[in-house]
Design a protein around this motif. Sequence first.
Motif, short mmCIF file in Angstrom:
data_model
loop_
_atom_site.label_atom_id
_atom_site.label_comp_id
_atom_site.label_asym_id
_atom_site.label_seq_id
_atom_site.Cartn_x
_atom_site.Cartn_y
_atom_site.Cartn_z
N ASP A 161 0.71 -1.13 -0.12
CA ASP A 161 0.06 -0.09 -0.25
C ASP A 161 0.76 1.31 -0.03
OD1 ASP A 161 1.07 -0.39 2.59
OD2 ASP A 161 -0.91 -0.08 3.66
N ALA A 162 2.18 1.10 -0.23
CA ALA A 162 3.07 2.26 -0.30
C ALA A 162 2.81 3.11 -1.48
CB ALA A 162 4.52 1.88 -0.30
N LYS A 163 3.09 4.39 -1.26
CA LYS A 163 3.16 5.26 -2.51
C LYS A 163 4.12 4.81 -3.51
CE LYS A 163 2.34 9.33 0.44
NZ LYS A 163 2.88 10.70 1.15
N GLY A 164 3.64 5.07 -4.65
CA GLY A 164 4.55 4.72 -5.92
C GLY A 164 4.27 3.31 -6.48
N VAL A 165 3.15 2.47 -5.44
CA VAL A 165 2.89 1.00 -5.91
C VAL A 165 1.39 1.32 -6.78
CG1 VAL A 165 2.12 -1.19 -5.17
CG2 VAL A 165 4.02 0.02 -4.28
N PHE A 166 1.38 0.79 -8.07
CA PHE A 166 0.31 0.95 -8.91
C PHE A 166 -0.07 -0.67 -9.44
CE2 PHE A 166 2.77 4.82 -9.00
CZ PHE A 166 1.92 5.73 -8.83
N VAL A 167 -1.42 -0.41 -10.02
CA VAL A 167 -1.86 -1.66 -10.91
C VAL A 167 -2.15 -0.84 -12.17
CG1 VAL A 167 -2.54 -3.06 -9.13
CG2 VAL A 167 -4.16 -1.07 -10.31
N TYR A 168 -2.19 -1.88 -13.38
CA TYR A 168 -2.31 -1.47 -14.73
C TYR A 168 -3.49 -1.90 -15.19
CZ TYR A 168 -0.76 -0.34 -19.48
OH TYR A 168 -0.76 0.22 -20.74
N ARG A 169 -4.74 -1.10 -14.98
CA ARG A 169 -6.05 -1.57 -15.36
C ARG A 169 -6.92 -0.61 -15.93
NH1 ARG A 169 -7.89 -6.06 -16.78
NH2 ARG A 169 -10.11 -6.42 -16.19
N THR A 170 -7.13 0.69 -15.27
CA THR A 170 -8.02 1.60 -15.80
C THR A 170 -7.35 3.01 -16.43
OG1 THR A 170 -8.33 2.64 -13.60
CG2 THR A 170 -9.70 0.86 -14.17
N ILE A 171 -8.14 3.80 -16.79
CA ILE A 171 -7.73 5.26 -17.12
C ILE A 171 -7.06 5.86 -15.93
CG2 ILE A 171 -8.37 7.61 -17.80
CD1 ILE A 171 -7.73 5.78 -20.24
N GLU A 172 -7.93 5.82 -14.69
CA GLU A 172 -7.59 6.40 -13.53
C GLU A 172 -6.06 5.74 -13.04
OE1 GLU A 172 -9.52 7.16 -9.06
OE2 GLU A 172 -10.26 5.75 -10.66
N ASP A 173 -6.05 4.54 -13.31
CA ASP A 173 -4.56 3.92 -12.85
C ASP A 173 -3.59 4.69 -13.42
OD1 ASP A 173 -5.81 2.15 -11.28
OD2 ASP A 173 -5.77 0.57 -12.56
N LEU A 174 -3.61 4.87 -14.95
CA LEU A 174 -2.63 5.60 -15.68
C LEU A 174 -2.55 6.95 -15.38
CD1 LEU A 174 -2.96 2.81 -17.15
CD2 LEU A 174 -2.97 4.08 -19.41
N GLU A 175 -3.46 7.52 -15.24
CA GLU A 175 -3.25 9.05 -14.86
C GLU A 175 -2.62 9.23 -13.77
OE1 GLU A 175 -7.33 10.87 -16.88
OE2 GLU A 175 -7.26 10.35 -14.99
N LYS A 176 -2.63 8.42 -12.67
CA LYS A 176 -1.97 8.29 -11.30
C LYS A 176 -0.55 7.90 -11.62
CE LYS A 176 -5.82 7.28 -8.32
NZ LYS A 176 -6.52 6.07 -7.28
N LEU A 177 -0.07 7.09 -12.52
CA LEU A 177 1.33 6.52 -12.84
C LEU A 177 1.97 7.75 -13.50
CD1 LEU A 177 3.26 4.32 -12.99
CD2 LEU A 177 2.20 3.65 -15.02
N ILE A 178 1.01 8.30 -14.23
CA ILE A 178 1.95 9.40 -15.09
C ILE A 178 2.04 10.59 -14.18
CG2 ILE A 178 1.22 11.42 -16.70
CD1 ILE A 178 -0.45 9.49 -18.32
N GLN A 179 1.29 10.93 -13.21
CA GLN A 179 1.46 12.06 -12.20
C GLN A 179 2.67 11.57 -11.33
OE1 GLN A 179 -2.15 12.52 -10.18
NE2 GLN A 179 -2.56 14.54 -10.90
N TYR A 180 2.80 10.34 -10.85
CA TYR A 180 3.87 9.98 -9.73
C TYR A 180 4.99 10.05 -10.54
CZ TYR A 180 5.74 7.62 -5.74
OH TYR A 180 6.84 7.42 -4.87
N SER A 181 5.29 9.06 -11.63
CA SER A 181 6.45 9.03 -12.28
C SER A 181 7.20 10.50 -12.54
CB SER A 181 6.03 8.44 -13.75
OG SER A 181 5.69 9.14 -14.53
N ALA A 182 6.31 11.65 -12.90
CA ALA A 182 6.99 12.78 -13.18
C ALA A 182 7.94 13.28 -11.91
CB ALA A 182 5.91 13.76 -13.45
N THR A 183 7.60 12.78 -10.79
CA THR A 183 8.26 13.09 -9.55
C THR A 183 9.30 12.37 -9.14
OG1 THR A 183 6.82 11.84 -8.02
CG2 THR A 183 6.03 13.98 -8.68
N ARG A 184 9.66 11.30 -9.97
CA ARG A 184 10.65 10.41 -9.79
C ARG A 184 11.73 10.17 -10.92
NH1 ARG A 184 9.04 11.17 -5.58
NH2 ARG A 184 8.21 9.69 -3.77
N LYS A 185 11.91 11.27 -11.57
CA LYS A 185 12.71 11.22 -13.05
C LYS A 185 13.98 10.53 -12.76
CE LYS A 185 10.73 15.41 -15.11
NZ LYS A 185 10.21 14.72 -16.41
N GLY A 186 14.54 9.56 -13.57
CA GLY A 186 15.86 9.07 -13.66
C GLY A 186 15.84 8.07 -12.66
#
Length: 1122
Positions: A161-186
């Motif tokens: 249940d940590a921040k940065g843990v995702f599943v790959y299922r819905t548009i909402e899942d993807l939007e969250k992944l896009i948002q979070y990945s922008a804060t973890r560049k590299g």
Amino acid sequence: MEWGQSNSTWNDAEANKLPEKVEEMKVKDELPKDTKRKRVVVVGLGMVGIAFIEKLMKFDVKRREHDIIVIGEEAHLAYNRVGLTSFFEHRQVENLYLNPKEWYSSMPEGSLNYHLNTLVTEIDSSAKTVKTSSGTTVPYDILVLATGSDAVLPRHTPGHDAKGVFVYRTIEDLEKLIQYSATRKGGVGAVVGGGLLGLEAAKAMMDLEEFGQVKLIERNRWVLSRQLDADAGGMVVEQVRSLGLDVMLSKRVGKVITDEDNAIKAVKFEDGEEMECACICFAIGIKARDELARKAGIKCADRGGGIVVQPDLSTSTPDIYAIGECASWENQTFGLIAPGIEMADVLAFNLTQAKAHSPRKFKRPDLSTKLKLLGVEVASFGDFFADRDGPKELPSKRGAVKKEGTIESKDRVKTLTEGPAPPPVKALTYKDPFQQVYKKYLFTMDGKYLLGGMMIGDTKDYIKLVPMVKEQKALEVPPSEFIVGASKGEDDTDDLSDETQICSCHNVTKGDVSNAVKDGTCKSIGDVKSCTKAGTGCGGCMPLVTTIFNKTMTGMGQEVKNHLCPHFEYSRADLFNIIYVKKLQSFPEIMKQCGKDPDSLGCEACKPTIGSIIASLFNKHIIDAPRKGLQDTNDKFLANIQRNGTFSVIPRVSGGEITPEKLIIIGTVAKKYNLYCKITGGQRIDMFGAKKQDLIAIWTELVEGGMESGHAYAKSLRTVKSCVGTTWCRFGIGDSVGMAIRLEERYKSIRSPHKIKGGVSGCVRECAEAQNKDFGLIATEKGFNLFVGGNGGANPRHSELLAKDVPPDDVVPILDRYLSFYIRTADKLQRTARWIENLPGGIKYLREVILEDKLGICADLEKQMEDLVGSFFCEWTEAINDPEKRKMFSQFANTEENIVDPIEPTQERGQERPSYWPKESVKEDFRGTKWSELTWQPMVEASSFKDIATGDSQAIKRGDTQLAIFKIRGKFYCTQQMCPHKRAFILADGLIGDDVKNNKLWVSCPLHKRNYELGGENAGKCGNDDEVNIATFPVEERDDGMVYVKLPPVEELDSVLGTEKWKVKKGEGDDPFEKLDKKLEAMMMKGRKGLQASHFEGGKGEKETAKMILAGGERGASGLDW
């Protein structure tokens, strides 16, 4: 299934066109109104939910029996979940919509409503309502659960249940992944799971370009372990690693390590190794969403979850169905989209089409998969692990009774001591490590059936191999050809040798035809017929003769013209379109507008063709005065002429279904008029030997009894043959009789370039032989497979599949288009088989025209057929009711006396047939006969002849002699009635032709097209058979209204032309069975009886039993007990 396809791939193609169809129906006021409708509530607006809605709307648009309300939990309309990866490129959810918003609003008013962002919280099956999170109660008649599944998150894993843990299922899942990945560049992005979804997620992470490295973690020794074996999976690993994805195999995540903000910073594997990680996406599976059903008391699977469904997709609660990933069928749920769409199709079909067809059942789905990720092409199809797990099922073989998986008792000890036997499968494998190509195909032990397989690198054969597995048909090539291709032998050729006989009637070889063309003797098909006699017998060889002529001409560099005949420099198709556009309805109009000579009479080739075109377009009675002279003898007398000059009568028996009452009527008529009876190949009853003068009386009795013309005499629809299908057969899955009757009733009487035959089989056993018909239907679980272009005859052809799994409602529109297009574009006397062969692109082009509307004419084709079938009338009834038409059915125009039996009858098997023809023609020089004297005799009233542009004719009798008189452009001609070729008294019924340029006028014998000149210095000469000729006589009309003929004395005339003299007697023709009958008689075959005798000792037999019934008593009873 093909992974990563465009949105439109998952739409129902016809549903895409629904807005236009609905608008068209509105304009035409064809939308059903005030129909009784059921309310269908669909819970879930995912890919399967919308697939069900599309299919139900498609089936229901003409019926309007359902209103749909769909409730979706997400904030979006149905979108392409399979194509989620593309979202990273455009970030626009609308680009993924399976249907635009306008599609939903374009449906008929009230037929489709949707609610978004709404969760269904409760089902009350007793009240038949559902409740939503907003407090709304929605009533239903039918409830369809398409709630899908959730991505599995390993809740037993610390840190899940940590921040940065995702599943790959819905548009909402993807939007969250896009948002979070922008804060973890590299950082390092990780995906857990090396299946289809895991590879998709890994590609998505790479496409984000936010991570310094992307790693794929898979617990097995290779990726795609559910689709590929170790060799194939290992090759995929090699390829994706070369493309930049770090693949870690045989690794299991034991713990997610977090920082003080509960954000992921690393993962620890079960083997103790740690790996830095900024973001992790789990793609390790799905779990069916069945909680709503469980709460409502609907039965769900204990192991693996899912709503338990029957083969018809019904649940344990009445009127509630489940489809897609939430449904458990035989303890299985399916994470692929294709099985869900199949479920949607089955349910939509059963709710709309099962009234006219057996309900469909959901069966073992096809789990074939084809994908292209990171540039790697991968496919698996059929039973791709049959060599590892054993085949799920083997193709059934005729006579086999052993059920798959059973073990004979004698094998049990061996199984216990030596272990289970290897699967009854053989694998054919190809591996090319240089090109990164891997193929493994699995076959039955005998190599006769393909069971499944897998492919890496080269997947182009996937689309060809999947149907082979589905259809389970025996292979026609050895298995090796699937890998290495066919052996290169000598070039095949279908060319026939010059010695090959192509016309059995006149023993004409291919060389006879081609040589006559090469030496310049023959420059047209008509010339070929005249010179070689090919095609002048039964005519069955004409397609072959035409092909040989065309190929020979082409080989000589000559232009092959497809002109109708010397009178028209147009093909039949060209002429059809001119007549259609200009609305020409009479032969004189057509000749003036299109003919080479505007005043020509035409000939035996163009007249029937033009008569057929006029009938195909306007459907007026073919024997009305303006059209009477266009018809060959069969059409002219609405019955098939036979070799003794009598006719056969065939009433329509639609679909082969007939009542006992009609059988009694047919039997009574046949008995009364001494007609020979035979069951036809098209499942109806043919009555032979009807005299022309009896036809009206015979038809009257049949029509009075509820029957009508079967159009067996016409180039039109003959029959639609059927098996009994679900009406009686335990194997039937479609109502073949019902469909056949509907089709025959629709298309009866329409004229076409050649005869049309149809067939409908109720299952794949194909008892109606639908695959050798001009159109044929075979029932499938989804509807009917529609085949076209088959025929028997001199050059048999198997039909080809035009459309697959056509719902009953859609059969008629497709056939309307097909038949209309054939009528418009085929050549004269061209069956659908040759027509399709000659179409540019063949069946592929036909599919484009008929199914895809490539030419934009489908609506016009349907309207043309609708107008044509709407003008139906029974041609027999019209002839019976019209005094002028009735006059045509007398034997002679100058007397009510008749001459019968120009061929002596032979008694055979309890019935009469005409004796066999002698082999030789009559070669007497009739035209050179020296008469002792000729005197003018008044023979017939001139008013018996009509002044019509095509000419008119009548038969007359003088003594025992039959004569033919013709009136053409106001002038009379007289000849003998007998054609010497087969001693048939029939010339007055022949078509009249002319050659204005060379001042020739002729009559064409209806039987075998011997053409006899009527006037001039060559009067009586046969233009296409030098061995025969006829006598002609001077004739004129006088002021007293009579037609006079200059004739010899009666006795002298009879001695040369008398009917009795030329009657064909028994024994003149050879008996083809004389030797065989002697052999059979010598064998004394056991148990045989006479065909009319009874097997009962002392039984009355056929004749006596029938006589007793007709007399009013049946085995002592007083007549039939009704």
